[in-house]
Design a protein around this motif. Sequence first.
Motif, PDB file in Angstrom:
ATOM      1  N   GLY A  99       0.817  -1.209   0.000  1.00  0.00           N
ATOM      2  CA  GLY A  99       0.000   0.000   0.000  1.00  0.00           C
ATOM      3  C   GLY A  99       0.853   1.261   0.000  1.00  0.00           C
ATOM      4  N   GLY A 100       0.157   2.402   0.132  1.00  0.00           N
ATOM      5  CA  GLY A 100       0.855   3.686  -0.004  1.00  0.00           C
ATOM      6  C   GLY A 100       1.371   4.271   1.300  1.00  0.00           C
ATOM      7  N   ARG A 103       5.320   5.155   1.615  1.00  0.00           N
ATOM      8  CA  ARG A 103       6.055   5.690   0.456  1.00  0.00           C
ATOM      9  C   ARG A 103       6.357   7.173   0.546  1.00  0.00           C
ATOM     10  NH1 ARG A 103       1.569   3.725  -3.503  1.00  0.00           N
ATOM     11  NH2 ARG A 103       1.512   1.486  -3.070  1.00  0.00           N
ATOM     12  N   TYR A 113      -3.295  11.568   0.831  1.00  0.00           N
ATOM     13  CA  TYR A 113      -4.132  10.416   1.188  1.00  0.00           C
ATOM     14  C   TYR A 113      -5.251  10.829   2.156  1.00  0.00           C
ATOM     15  CZ  TYR A 113      -1.186   6.931  -1.138  1.00  0.00           C
ATOM     16  OH  TYR A 113      -0.527   6.181  -2.078  1.00  0.00           O
ATOM     17  N   CYS A 149       1.299   1.297  -8.493  1.00  0.00           N
ATOM     18  CA  CYS A 149       1.272   0.742  -9.853  1.00  0.00           C
ATOM     19  C   CYS A 149       1.603   1.816 -10.896  1.00  0.00           C
ATOM     20  CB  CYS A 149      -0.077   0.098 -10.127  1.00  0.00           C
ATOM     21  SG  CYS A 149      -1.494   1.088  -9.599  1.00  0.00           S
ATOM     22  N   PHE A 150       0.927   2.971 -10.844  1.00  0.00           N
ATOM     23  CA  PHE A 150       1.243   4.040 -11.804  1.00  0.00           C
ATOM     24  C   PHE A 150       2.694   4.525 -11.648  1.00  0.00           C
ATOM     25  CE2 PHE A 150      -3.509   4.990 -11.768  1.00  0.00           C
ATOM     26  CZ  PHE A 150      -3.726   4.674 -13.100  1.00  0.00           C
ATOM     27  N   SER A 178      -5.324   2.698 -16.560  1.00  0.00           N
ATOM     28  CA  SER A 178      -5.287   1.467 -15.760  1.00  0.00           C
ATOM     29  C   SER A 178      -6.523   0.626 -15.987  1.00  0.00           C
ATOM     30  CB  SER A 178      -5.217   1.828 -14.275  1.00  0.00           C
ATOM     31  OG  SER A 178      -5.347   0.660 -13.468  1.00  0.00           O
ATOM     32  N   GLY A 179      -6.349  -0.684 -15.874  1.00  0.00           N
ATOM     33  CA  GLY A 179      -7.477  -1.603 -15.822  1.00  0.00           C
ATOM     34  C   GLY A 179      -8.151  -1.517 -14.457  1.00  0.00           C
ATOM     35  N   GLY A 182      -7.022  -2.444 -10.695  1.00  0.00           N
ATOM     36  CA  GLY A 182      -6.216  -1.465  -9.952  1.00  0.00           C
ATOM     37  C   GLY A 182      -6.971  -0.867  -8.779  1.00  0.00           C
ATOM     38  N   ALA A 183      -8.283  -0.901  -8.840  1.00  0.00           N
ATOM     39  CA  ALA A 183      -9.092  -0.328  -7.750  1.00  0.00           C
ATOM     40  C   ALA A 183      -9.384  -1.337  -6.650  1.00  0.00           C
ATOM     41  CB  ALA A 183     -10.390   0.216  -8.310  1.00  0.00           C
ATOM     42  N   TYR A 203      -9.700  10.413 -14.027  1.00  0.00           N
ATOM     43  CA  TYR A 203     -10.196  10.603 -12.659  1.00  0.00           C
ATOM     44  C   TYR A 203      -9.118  11.255 -11.797  1.00  0.00           C
ATOM     45  CZ  TYR A 203      -7.734   6.201 -11.514  1.00  0.00           C
ATOM     46  OH  TYR A 203      -6.778   5.228 -11.345  1.00  0.00           O
ATOM     47  N   ARG A 204      -9.577  11.857 -10.694  1.00  0.00           N
ATOM     48  CA  ARG A 204      -8.692  12.573  -9.750  1.00  0.00           C
ATOM     49  C   ARG A 204      -7.638  13.404 -10.491  1.00  0.00           C
ATOM     50  NH1 ARG A 204      -7.029   7.770  -6.211  1.00  0.00           N
ATOM     51  NH2 ARG A 204      -8.947   6.728  -6.728  1.00  0.00           N
ATOM     52  N   HIS A 208      -4.321  13.083  -7.913  1.00  0.00           N
ATOM     53  CA  HIS A 208      -4.091  11.661  -7.650  1.00  0.00           C
ATOM     54  C   HIS A 208      -2.930  11.468  -6.672  1.00  0.00           C
ATOM     55  CE1 HIS A 208      -3.301   7.382  -8.273  1.00  0.00           C
ATOM     56  NE2 HIS A 208      -4.564   7.313  -8.659  1.00  0.00           N
ATOM     57  N   GLN A 209      -3.117  10.505  -5.743  1.00  0.00           N
ATOM     58  CA  GLN A 209      -2.128  10.295  -4.673  1.00  0.00           C
ATOM     59  C   GLN A 209      -0.780   9.794  -5.175  1.00  0.00           C
ATOM     60  OE1 GLN A 209      -4.717   8.258  -5.284  1.00  0.00           O
ATOM     61  NE2 GLN A 209      -4.180   6.109  -4.926  1.00  0.00           N
ATOM     62  N   HIS A 210      -0.700   9.362  -6.433  1.00  0.00           N
ATOM     63  CA  HIS A 210       0.595   8.913  -6.949  1.00  0.00           C
ATOM     64  C   HIS A 210       1.449  10.065  -7.483  1.00  0.00           C
ATOM     65  CE1 HIS A 210      -0.944   4.516  -7.454  1.00  0.00           C
ATOM     66  NE2 HIS A 210      -0.662   4.827  -6.211  1.00  0.00           N
ATOM     67  N   LEU A 234      -9.254   5.408 -16.373  1.00  0.00           N
ATOM     68  CA  LEU A 234      -9.763   4.052 -16.143  1.00  0.00           C
ATOM     69  C   LEU A 234     -10.223   3.474 -17.482  1.00  0.00           C
ATOM     70  CD1 LEU A 234     -10.318   2.164 -13.712  1.00  0.00           C
ATOM     71  CD2 LEU A 234     -12.682   2.955 -13.795  1.00  0.00           C
TER      72      LEU A 234
HETATM   73  C1  LIG Z   1      -7.772   1.979 -11.186  1.00  0.00           C
HETATM   74  C2  LIG Z   1      -7.528   2.485  -9.800  1.00  0.00           C
HETATM   75  O1  LIG Z   1      -8.436   2.913  -9.116  1.00  0.00           O
HETATM   76  N1  LIG Z   1      -6.274   2.426  -9.373  1.00  0.00           N
HETATM   77  C3  LIG Z   1      -5.901   2.857  -8.047  1.00  0.00           C
HETATM   78  C4  LIG Z   1      -4.467   2.480  -7.777  1.00  0.00           C
HETATM   79  C5  LIG Z   1      -4.346   2.029  -6.339  1.00  0.00           C
HETATM   80  C6  LIG Z   1      -3.011   2.173  -5.730  1.00  0.00           C
HETATM   81  O2  LIG Z   1      -2.013   1.623  -6.152  1.00  0.00           O
HETATM   82  O3  LIG Z   1      -3.031   2.990  -4.671  1.00  0.00           O
HETATM   83  P1  LIG Z   1      -2.062   3.127  -3.438  1.00  0.00           P
HETATM   84  O4  LIG Z   1      -1.204   4.291  -3.711  1.00  0.00           O
HETATM   85  O5  LIG Z   1      -2.946   3.366  -2.258  1.00  0.00           O
HETATM   86  O6  LIG Z   1      -1.289   1.860  -3.324  1.00  0.00           O
HETATM   87  C7  LIG Z   1      -6.051   4.379  -7.899  1.00  0.00           C
HETATM   88  O7  LIG Z   1      -5.963   5.087  -8.893  1.00  0.00           O
HETATM   89  O8  LIG Z   1      -6.164   4.825  -6.756  1.00  0.00           O
END
Ligand SMILES: CC(=O)N[C@@H](CCC(=O)OP(=O)(O)O)C(=O)O
Length: 345
Positions: A99-100, A103, A113, A149-150, A178-179, A182-183, A203-204, A208-210, A234
Amino acid sequence: MIRAAVVGASGYTGIELLRLLQRHPQVQVTCMTGDSSAGKDIQSIYPHLQGFYGNRIETVDPDAIAEQADVAFIALPSGHAGGIVPGLLKNGLRVIDLGGDLRLPADLYETWYGKKPVPAEVQNEAVYGLSEWYREEIKEAKLIANPGCFPTATLLALLPLIQAAAVEKDSIIVDAKSGVSGAGRTASLGSLFAEVNENFKAYRVNQHQHTPEIEMQLSRIAGEKVIMTFTPHLVPMNRGILATCYAKVKAGWTQSKLFDLYRSTYEGKPFVRIRPEGNYPQTKEVAGSNLCDIGLSLDHRTGRLTVLSAIDNLVKGASGQAIQNLNIMMGFEETSGLTAVPLYP
Ligand SMILES: CC(=O)N[C@@H](CCC(=O)OP(=O)(O)O)C(=O)O
Ligand SMILES: NC(=O)C1=CN([C@@H]2O[C@H](COP(=O)(O)OP(=O)(O)OC[C@H]3O[C@@H](n4cnc5c(N)ncnc54)[C@H](OP(=O)(O)O)[C@@H]3O)[C@@H](O)[C@H]2O)C=CC1
């Protein structure tokens, strides 16, 4: 043989760990935990695992996990690592968190987050597990923050350029898709068939948190602050991420010099494949595997480079990279349990 616990075994990354570890020659899964599924047999939830695993799913208890395992994979929604990881480390386990939670530093984690961060001493102990880039640190680690993942797809595509200072650092744009796996498996409106099928959405956007995770690692390799634009989408497919990254190259960087850069950066790295000129990665060509395929093309008219990167979000984007990191930490062959050819078509 080392004993592994999969914490969150009933989720998508959890069952992907089970699938991959089942053929790992040096690892045996001895403990599985869940929440709503606790008390059930794993094969009663996932009949495809019949004959491979018969374990009963337990509730999460760090002391009980420590009695049964030498290493723990944490495959839980964000926000849970802080309550579990210290107890596991105290008992001498190696821990890999998918998880995040580990990181980002506390301030960035709270901002992006919107949750309470883990204690600083736990976060400080975590090594960021982008296997191809931080191998030496991973070897010595007790706690791994497995990349998102991203970020995995994006960083593998961009870090060679950043390290070589080949692009204008404020010109980077990442358009990633993403497929739906991923959610995760937890039910949500946005993952319903009628919402996702025949649809394609961002989305987001800019939220986005990444985003901070990617920027932090780009900045680390650049040695100065790098910010970029990141837009996730998505796509109505089960697995896969395709990240299309754009950046303006500096004077003197030709297409052939850029190919040399990527080939030399990833030489000897078993999971990164650089596509030949004119040939671009597709998610289907890495599905079910720990591979990351990278293709590039320089537009001579604009001086802008396009780098495409494809991974399977559940494998190189999560459980596969987690096992790759375990292999590096334990001194196993880096590819142990991860040599499967992609599933095609
Ligand atoms: C398609 C989809 O919804 N993907 C998730 C990826 C989840 C993930 O890897 O989130 P963490 O940073 O919490 O590990 C998203 O975009 O939030
Ligand atoms: N899916 C992906 O492609 C990727 C996911 N990740 C990250 O990996 C982690 C796991 O994701 P994923 O497998 O998709 O998630 P899922 O929603 O599919 O699975 C979540 C798991 O966590 C368990 N769980 C949920 N809440 C609790 C709780 N309060 N206490 C104990 N266990 C709990 C669930 O148990 P039960 O089913 O029994 O309720 C289930 O086993 C997340 O942090 C995610 O962001 C990272 C990279 C890629």
